[in-house]
Design a protein around this motif. Structure first.
Motif, PDB file in Angstrom:
ATOM      1  N   ARG A   1      -4.665   2.282  -3.850  1.00  0.00           N
ATOM      2  CA  ARG A   1      -4.552   1.792  -2.481  1.00  0.00           C
ATOM      3  C   ARG A   1      -3.168   2.063  -1.907  1.00  0.00           C
ATOM      4  N   TRP A   2      -2.393   2.891  -2.620  1.00  0.00           N
ATOM      5  CA  TRP A   2      -1.049   3.252  -2.127  1.00  0.00           C
ATOM      6  C   TRP A   2      -1.134   3.919  -0.764  1.00  0.00           C
ATOM      7  N   ARG A   3      -0.309   3.481   0.144  1.00  0.00           N
ATOM      8  CA  ARG A   3      -0.252   4.088   1.467  1.00  0.00           C
ATOM      9  C   ARG A   3       1.198   4.436   1.761  1.00  0.00           C
TER      10      ARG A   3
ATOM     11  N   ALA B   1       8.223  -6.765  -8.943  1.00  0.00           N
ATOM     12  CA  ALA B   1       7.888  -6.561  -7.532  1.00  0.00           C
ATOM     13  C   ALA B   1       9.135  -6.534  -6.653  1.00  0.00           C
ATOM     14  N   GLY B   2      10.123  -7.377  -6.969  1.00  0.00           N
ATOM     15  CA  GLY B   2      11.349  -7.397  -6.181  1.00  0.00           C
ATOM     16  C   GLY B   2      12.122  -6.091  -6.283  1.00  0.00           C
ATOM     17  N   ASP B   3      12.155  -5.510  -7.498  1.00  0.00           N
ATOM     18  CA  ASP B   3      12.823  -4.221  -7.672  1.00  0.00           C
ATOM     19  C   ASP B   3      12.148  -3.149  -6.820  1.00  0.00           C
ATOM     20  N   PHE B   4      10.814  -3.126  -6.854  1.00  0.00           N
ATOM     21  CA  PHE B   4      10.103  -2.112  -6.080  1.00  0.00           C
ATOM     22  C   PHE B   4      10.190  -2.377  -4.584  1.00  0.00           C
ATOM     23  N   GLN B   5      10.256  -3.652  -4.201  1.00  0.00           N
ATOM     24  CA  GLN B   5      10.418  -3.956  -2.785  1.00  0.00           C
ATOM     25  C   GLN B   5      11.733  -3.411  -2.260  1.00  0.00           C
ATOM     26  N   ALA B   6      12.793  -3.563  -3.045  1.00  0.00           N
ATOM     27  CA  ALA B   6      14.095  -3.034  -2.645  1.00  0.00           C
ATOM     28  C   ALA B   6      14.062  -1.504  -2.579  1.00  0.00           C
ATOM     29  N   LEU B   7      13.415  -0.884  -3.563  1.00  0.00           N
ATOM     30  CA  LEU B   7      13.339   0.575  -3.586  1.00  0.00           C
ATOM     31  C   LEU B   7      12.535   1.094  -2.397  1.00  0.00           C
TER      32      LEU B   7
ATOM     33  N   PRO C   1      -2.301   6.173   6.265  1.00  0.00           N
ATOM     34  CA  PRO C   1      -1.321   5.469   7.096  1.00  0.00           C
ATOM     35  C   PRO C   1      -0.483   4.468   6.311  1.00  0.00           C
ATOM     36  N   SER C   2       0.685   4.196   6.831  1.00  0.00           N
ATOM     37  CA  SER C   2       1.649   3.347   6.143  1.00  0.00           C
ATOM     38  C   SER C   2       1.195   1.891   6.098  1.00  0.00           C
ATOM     39  N   LYS C   3       1.773   1.155   5.134  1.00  0.00           N
ATOM     40  CA  LYS C   3       1.554  -0.287   5.024  1.00  0.00           C
ATOM     41  C   LYS C   3       2.900  -0.994   5.050  1.00  0.00           C
ATOM     42  N   GLU C   4       2.855  -2.281   4.913  1.00  0.00           N
ATOM     43  CA  GLU C   4       4.081  -3.061   4.896  1.00  0.00           C
ATOM     44  C   GLU C   4       4.821  -2.870   3.583  1.00  0.00           C
ATOM     45  N   THR C   5       6.136  -3.116   3.618  1.00  0.00           N
ATOM     46  CA  THR C   5       6.988  -2.904   2.454  1.00  0.00           C
ATOM     47  C   THR C   5       6.517  -3.713   1.250  1.00  0.00           C
ATOM     48  N   LYS C   6       6.217  -4.988   1.442  1.00  0.00           N
ATOM     49  CA  LYS C   6       5.817  -5.835   0.314  1.00  0.00           C
ATOM     50  C   LYS C   6       4.527  -5.332  -0.317  1.00  0.00           C
ATOM     51  N   GLU C   7       3.601  -4.892   0.514  1.00  0.00           N
ATOM     52  CA  GLU C   7       2.335  -4.391  -0.008  1.00  0.00           C
ATOM     53  C   GLU C   7       2.538  -3.091  -0.763  1.00  0.00           C
ATOM     54  N   ASN C   8       3.354  -2.196  -0.207  1.00  0.00           N
ATOM     55  CA  ASN C   8       3.667  -0.947  -0.903  1.00  0.00           C
ATOM     56  C   ASN C   8       4.356  -1.214  -2.231  1.00  0.00           C
ATOM     57  N   ALA C   9       5.223  -2.220  -2.241  1.00  0.00           N
ATOM     58  CA  ALA C   9       5.923  -2.561  -3.481  1.00  0.00           C
ATOM     59  C   ALA C   9       4.938  -3.024  -4.550  1.00  0.00           C
TER      60      ALA C   9
END
Length: 297
Positions: A6-8, A130-136, A210-218
């Motif tokens: 589900r990566w966007r 999740a926090g590490d990936f959110q920052a990235l 299409p793109s998603k929100e940062t938290k969801e992408n993380a």
């Protein structure tokens, strides 16, 4: 459907939309160069082809400056072995939610190379969360590039304080990265291996949409990371390298840090090899760059 499917990936924004972090990195870099806080290490480079796979081989022009800086700290009797606590304010870029900050890499080989560092000490050997990936994801959305992580000393980590890294793309003279053409031949999905890359690895290619929100992408990135760890049967304490673009994620288990005295970190596994001198470069070309990567995985 697995979470990673589900990566966007975020579409690359126009220059104006990306200007926030990019302009900050440029400005801080200019000031840090002027003050001497930023000390780039120049290299000579060449493209090397092996059986249809291209590598970027860099040879350091002057490694002594980095070695001298480390020796100076040791001679001063500095008990502070963590360069991120406290960090050099001249290298500070910005805070990154939820618990990270962005700093310039002091001894950079690639221009505008940044570090995404936890504000409090966390071991580099800890699993990414999740926090590490959110920052990235936050940083990659504003400065499209290659994110990477060296999971432990055997994987090329030079600092014990947890930090991800990000370099802007493309990596000249390539359109994107040295191994991008080989990876592009792998079908979307995974986990799987790229047949052209003979070292042990797991790869997930993200579907484009299409793109998603940062938290969801993380969260999607985190699921892909955990999926690859399971695919490779990687134990919690096992060393590894992680590489991430907005199109794919690769995990590389490590069995040793060096081959014939040459140390490899994550960038080697996108085809960007760095050696100390011409003698090491000649040895790699003689014995085979891909063979060297296979030997350390």
């Amino acid at each position: 459907m697995p979470g990673w499917q589900r990566w966007r990936p975020k579409k690359r924004r126009k220059a104006g939309a990306m200007a926030d972090l990019l302009s900050r990195v440029h400005k801080v870099s200019q000031d840090a160069l002027a003050s001497g806080a930023l000390e780039p290490i120049p290299t000579c480079q060449e493209v090397v082809e092996e059986q249809g796979v291209e590598f970027l081989l860099r040879v350091l022009d002057n490694l002594s400056r980095k070695d001298e800086a480390r020796d100076k700290l040791k001679r001063a009797g500095a008990h502070r072995t963590d360069p991120f606590l406290p960090y050099d304010p001249a290298l500070y870029v910005e805070e990154v939610a939820p618990r990270h900050r962005c700093l310039l890499n002091k001894f950079n080989v690639v221009q505008h190379h940044v570090l995404i560092v936890t504000r409090e000490f966390e071991p580099q050997t800890d699993l990414l969360d999740a926090g590490d990936f959110q920052a990235l994801v936050h940083c990659m959305a504003q400065m499209p590039g290659l994110g990477f992580f060296n999971g432990g000393e055997m994987a090329g980590a030079s600092q014990p304080h947890k930090h991800l890294q990000l370099i802007p793309l493309p990596m000249a003279p390539f359109d994107v990265l040295p191994f991008s053409a080989s990876i592009a031949e792998v079908p979307v999905g995974g986990p799987q291996c790229c047949p052209a890359l003979l070292f042990r690895h797991g790869l997930i290619r993200f579907p484009s949409s299409p793109s998603k929100e940062t938290k969801e992408n993380a969260q999607v990135m985190l699921r892909a990371y955990l999926t690859l760890r399971t695919y490779l049967d990687l134990g919690e304490a096992d060393p590894y390298n992680l590489l991430v673009t907005d199109e794919w994620m690769m995990l590389v288990p490590r069995s040793q840090e060096k081959w014939q005295g040459i140390s490899f970190n994550a960038l080697a596994f996108c085809g960007a090899m760095l050696v100390r001198d011409g003698e090491q470069a000649s040895l790699l070309k003689k014995e085979g760059l891909m063979q060297a990567l296979a030997a350390v995985t």
